[in-house]
Write an enzyme that holds these catalytic residues in place. Structure first.
Site, mmCIF file in Angstrom:
data_model
loop_
_atom_site.group_PDB
_atom_site.id
_atom_site.type_symbol
_atom_site.label_atom_id
_atom_site.label_comp_id
_atom_site.label_asym_id
_atom_site.label_seq_id
_atom_site.Cartn_x
_atom_site.Cartn_y
_atom_site.Cartn_z
ATOM 1 N N THR A 160 46.773 -3.073 -13.765
ATOM 2 C CA THR A 160 46.901 -1.678 -13.327
ATOM 3 C C THR A 160 46.696 -1.508 -11.829
ATOM 4 O O THR A 160 45.754 -2.051 -11.259
ATOM 5 C CB THR A 160 45.885 -0.805 -14.091
ATOM 6 O OG1 THR A 160 46.142 -0.909 -15.496
ATOM 7 C CG2 THR A 160 45.976 0.648 -13.662
ATOM 8 N N ASP A 220 43.539 -4.356 -6.895
ATOM 9 C CA ASP A 220 42.238 -4.904 -6.477
ATOM 10 C C ASP A 220 41.107 -3.930 -6.755
ATOM 11 O O ASP A 220 40.020 -4.333 -7.196
ATOM 12 C CB ASP A 220 42.284 -5.252 -4.989
ATOM 13 C CG ASP A 220 43.448 -6.169 -4.663
ATOM 14 O OD1 ASP A 220 43.345 -7.366 -4.953
ATOM 15 O OD2 ASP A 220 44.469 -5.671 -4.146
ATOM 16 N N HIS A 273 46.930 -6.505 -3.031
ATOM 17 C CA HIS A 273 48.237 -6.356 -3.666
ATOM 18 C C HIS A 273 48.760 -4.993 -3.219
ATOM 19 O O HIS A 273 48.641 -3.985 -3.912
ATOM 20 C CB HIS A 273 48.121 -6.419 -5.184
ATOM 21 C CG HIS A 273 49.428 -6.155 -5.894
ATOM 22 N ND1 HIS A 273 50.597 -6.800 -5.577
ATOM 23 C CD2 HIS A 273 49.742 -5.283 -6.899
ATOM 24 C CE1 HIS A 273 51.572 -6.363 -6.358
ATOM 25 N NE2 HIS A 273 51.081 -5.437 -7.171
ATOM 26 N N THR A 301 59.009 -1.744 -11.858
ATOM 27 C CA THR A 301 59.026 -3.200 -11.780
ATOM 28 C C THR A 301 58.423 -3.726 -13.072
ATOM 29 O O THR A 301 57.447 -3.172 -13.569
ATOM 30 C CB THR A 301 58.219 -3.720 -10.579
ATOM 31 O OG1 THR A 301 56.844 -3.332 -10.728
ATOM 32 C CG2 THR A 301 58.746 -3.146 -9.272
#
Length: 311
Positions: free
Chosen positions: A121, A125, A177, A224
């Site tokens: 999710t 991080d 990320h 994605t």
């Protein structure tokens, strides 16, 4: 290869369902369980995946389940949350994700989870840190996919620019990320050569392409799913089969790379017990500064999530 183990995927949307499909095709788990707050969606996704396993035939069991299934799972994957919309950063999802994850943690606390918890999710991080703290688990058993997908994108981009097959490229994207991710170019190996051996490659161009790939995909199709599904399934395989492979994952740092009290993407060796070692790759002063900048972004939002959804 005998199938073994059980994986539970929490969240049966685009990401969760494609993780389930990727895992089903690998055929390593005996049982794959999908759980969603919309139970009808989890049931439908499980049936759809199960139908795909007739060609070729496989003995993998794919079904919908309940949160109690997490108690005896080898791996629990957290894939709940809203998908990014065009123009949104992953950090823009912090408030909605925090509220949903907080409710999930309250449910999971009662399960006495003995397996490994992997969060996908976004923002990855910050959520990984929040989940680990909320469940009271150590860093070896509760972590996030971090920059694993970023790294897959980086290797694809390098392959496309150089014409070198992906299996001959070694590279990592590290840090957040997200938009502050960094690349230690000094560690890149392309067909046994360093990055500098390829004069046509430009660091800023490669970094920008790596960071922007997710948004480019979202702008084109609004989600994605395939990349993270394969990345997650490869990680789960390495854990279940105790492969001792190295992946860039979002783990709590306790002094590594000069950082403490922050989750971010760093190279980790994984096996049956989860994260077994953080690989301390050398970085230049410039790269360490970029890594620190990324960690500071994450720390700022770790503090913010406690204001949004205090535990």
């Amino acid at each position: 290869m005998d199938k073994q183990g059980k994986v539970v995927i929490l969240g049966a949307g685009h990401v969760g369902s494609h993780c389930g499909m990727a895992l089903a095709w690998r055929g390593i788990f005996k049982e794959i369980v999908l759980v969603d707050k919309e139970s009808s969606k989890a049931k439908a996704q499980a049936m759809d995946i199960a139908d795909a396993l007739t060609f070729p035939p496989t003995g993998v069991i794919v079904r919908d389940g309940v949160y109690e299934d997490c108690a005896d799972a080898d791996i629990v994957v957290i894939a709940i949350g809203e998908p990014r919309k065009p123009g949104q950063t992953r950090l823009d999802l912090l408030e909605s994700s925090a509220v949903m994850v907080k409710d999930l943690i309250e449910t999971l606390k009662r399960m006495n989870i003995n397996g490994i918890v992997i969060s996908i999710t976004n923002p990855a991080d910050i959520v990984a840190d929040y989940v680990r703290k909320g469940l009271g688990m150590n860093r070896t058993r509760a972590f996030g996919t971090g920059t694993l997908l970023d790294t897959a994108r980086l290797i694809r981009i390098l392959s496309e620019h150089t014409g070198v097959d992906r299996d001959k490229i070694k590279a990592f994207s590290l840090g957040e990320h997200g938009d502050s991710s960094m690349i230690p170019f000094s560690n890149i190996v392309i067909d046994e050569n360093g990055f500098d051996a390829y004069q046509s490659l430009n660091e800023e161009e490669i970094l920008t392409q790596t960071r922007m790939t997710g948004m480019d995909i979202i702008n084109g199709k609004f989600s994605t799913e395939f990349g993270i599904g394969q990345a997650l399934s490869e990680l789960c395989k390495a854990i279940l089969l105790d492969e001792k492979r190295v992946f860039p994952l979002s783990v709590l740092l306790e002094g590594e790379f000069g950082q403490k009290d922050v989750h971010c993407g760093v190279p980790c060796r994984v096996g049956r017990s989860g994260i077994e070692e953080i690989i301390k790759i050398p970085m230049t002063e410039k790269e360490l500064a970029q890594f620190d900048d990324s960690c500071q972004v994450i720390k700022k939002h770790i503090e913010r999530v406690q204001q949004v959804a205090p535990m």
